[in-house]
Design a protein around this motif. Structure first.
Motif, PDB file in Angstrom:
ATOM      1  N   UNK A   1     -76.419 -37.332  29.098  1.00 30.09           N
ATOM      2  CA  UNK A   1     -75.347 -37.444  30.500  1.00 30.09           C
ATOM      3  C   UNK A   1     -74.599 -36.548  30.530  1.00 30.09           C
ATOM      4  N   UNK A   2     -74.362 -35.850  31.522  1.00 26.73           N
ATOM      5  CA  UNK A   2     -73.316 -34.825  31.600  1.00 26.73           C
ATOM      6  C   UNK A   2     -72.713 -34.555  33.191  1.00 26.73           C
ATOM      7  N   UNK A   3     -71.455 -34.686  33.201  1.00 27.37           N
ATOM      8  CA  UNK A   3     -70.873 -34.578  34.518  1.00 27.37           C
ATOM      9  C   UNK A   3     -71.525 -35.712  35.468  1.00 27.37           C
TER      10      UNK A   3
ATOM     11  N   UNK B   1     -79.725 -22.146  30.103  1.00 26.79           N
ATOM     12  CA  UNK B   1     -79.856 -23.363  30.731  1.00 26.79           C
ATOM     13  C   UNK B   1     -81.105 -23.843  31.034  1.00 26.79           C
ATOM     14  N   UNK B   2     -81.945 -22.707  31.774  1.00 24.73           N
ATOM     15  CA  UNK B   2     -83.222 -22.820  31.950  1.00 24.73           C
ATOM     16  C   UNK B   2     -84.107 -23.209  30.907  1.00 24.73           C
ATOM     17  N   UNK B   3     -83.880 -22.606  29.718  1.00 25.14           N
ATOM     18  CA  UNK B   3     -84.700 -22.806  28.636  1.00 25.14           C
ATOM     19  C   UNK B   3     -84.605 -24.215  27.894  1.00 25.14           C
TER      20      UNK B   3
ATOM     21  N   UNK C   1     -71.029 -24.010  31.336  1.00 21.19           N
ATOM     22  CA  UNK C   1     -70.837 -23.580  29.730  1.00 21.19           C
ATOM     23  C   UNK C   1     -70.820 -24.924  28.944  1.00 21.19           C
ATOM     24  N   UNK C   2     -69.961 -25.645  29.376  1.00 22.67           N
ATOM     25  CA  UNK C   2     -69.852 -26.917  28.449  1.00 22.67           C
ATOM     26  C   UNK C   2     -71.113 -27.760  28.361  1.00 22.67           C
TER      27      UNK C   2
ATOM     28  N   UNK D   1     -76.383 -30.015  25.096  1.00 16.86           N
ATOM     29  CA  UNK D   1     -77.686 -29.883  25.122  1.00 16.86           C
ATOM     30  C   UNK D   1     -78.280 -29.622  23.757  1.00 16.86           C
ATOM     31  N   UNK D   2     -77.536 -28.519  23.175  1.00 19.26           N
ATOM     32  CA  UNK D   2     -77.940 -28.201  21.700  1.00 19.26           C
ATOM     33  C   UNK D   2     -77.819 -29.534  20.865  1.00 19.26           C
TER      34      UNK D   2
END
Length: 129
Positions: free
Chosen positions: A46-48, A85-87, A114-115, A120-121
């Motif tokens: 979950x993000x934004x 981000x695409x990767x 960027x946040x 994701x990592x």
């Protein structure tokens, strides 16, 4: 010779054991479990306010392109942000993430985007977990 407890000592021991059992769980007991990868090898995050699927097996030690993209970003090359981000995102989720990162003017905010990288990592197996 075994030491026997007096009734008072036994009562005190039971009270202490009961208090330990009733105490709140420690923070590490409350960690959320990571989601299992789907059949395509992605996990949801979950993000934004959006659900984005990211690769579940991110490993820069075995993926030079990922290592290079992270390295460029750490060196301050913001132009590599989109590539990274695409990767890490599932193919159809890139536009969803872009929309989630739009500001009031309708532009994708680079800081908000960027946040997403540490989120994701970590979901992909890297980070502080």
């Amino acid at each position: 010779m075994a030491t026997t407890e007096t009734p008072t000592e036994k009562l005190e021991r039971r009270k202490a054991e009961s208090a330990r059992d009733a105490s709140p769980k420690k923070p590490q007991d409350h960690k959320t479990k990571k989601a299992s990868p789907d059949t395509e090898g992605f996990v949801p995050v979950e993000y934004e306010g959006a659900t984005i699927r990211v690769q579940a097996d991110l490993d820069p030690a075995t993926d030079f392109e990922l290592l290079d993209a992270i390295g460029k970003l750490e060196e301050g090359a913001a132009s590599g942000l989109g590539n990274l981000v695409r990767m890490v995102t599932a193919p159809g989720d890139f536009p969803v993430l872009m929309n989630a990162c739009r500001n009031a003017r309708g532009k994708v905010d680079p800081e908000t985007l960027a946040g997403f990288i540490p989120v994701a990592l970590e979901a992909g197996g890297l980070g502080n977990s």
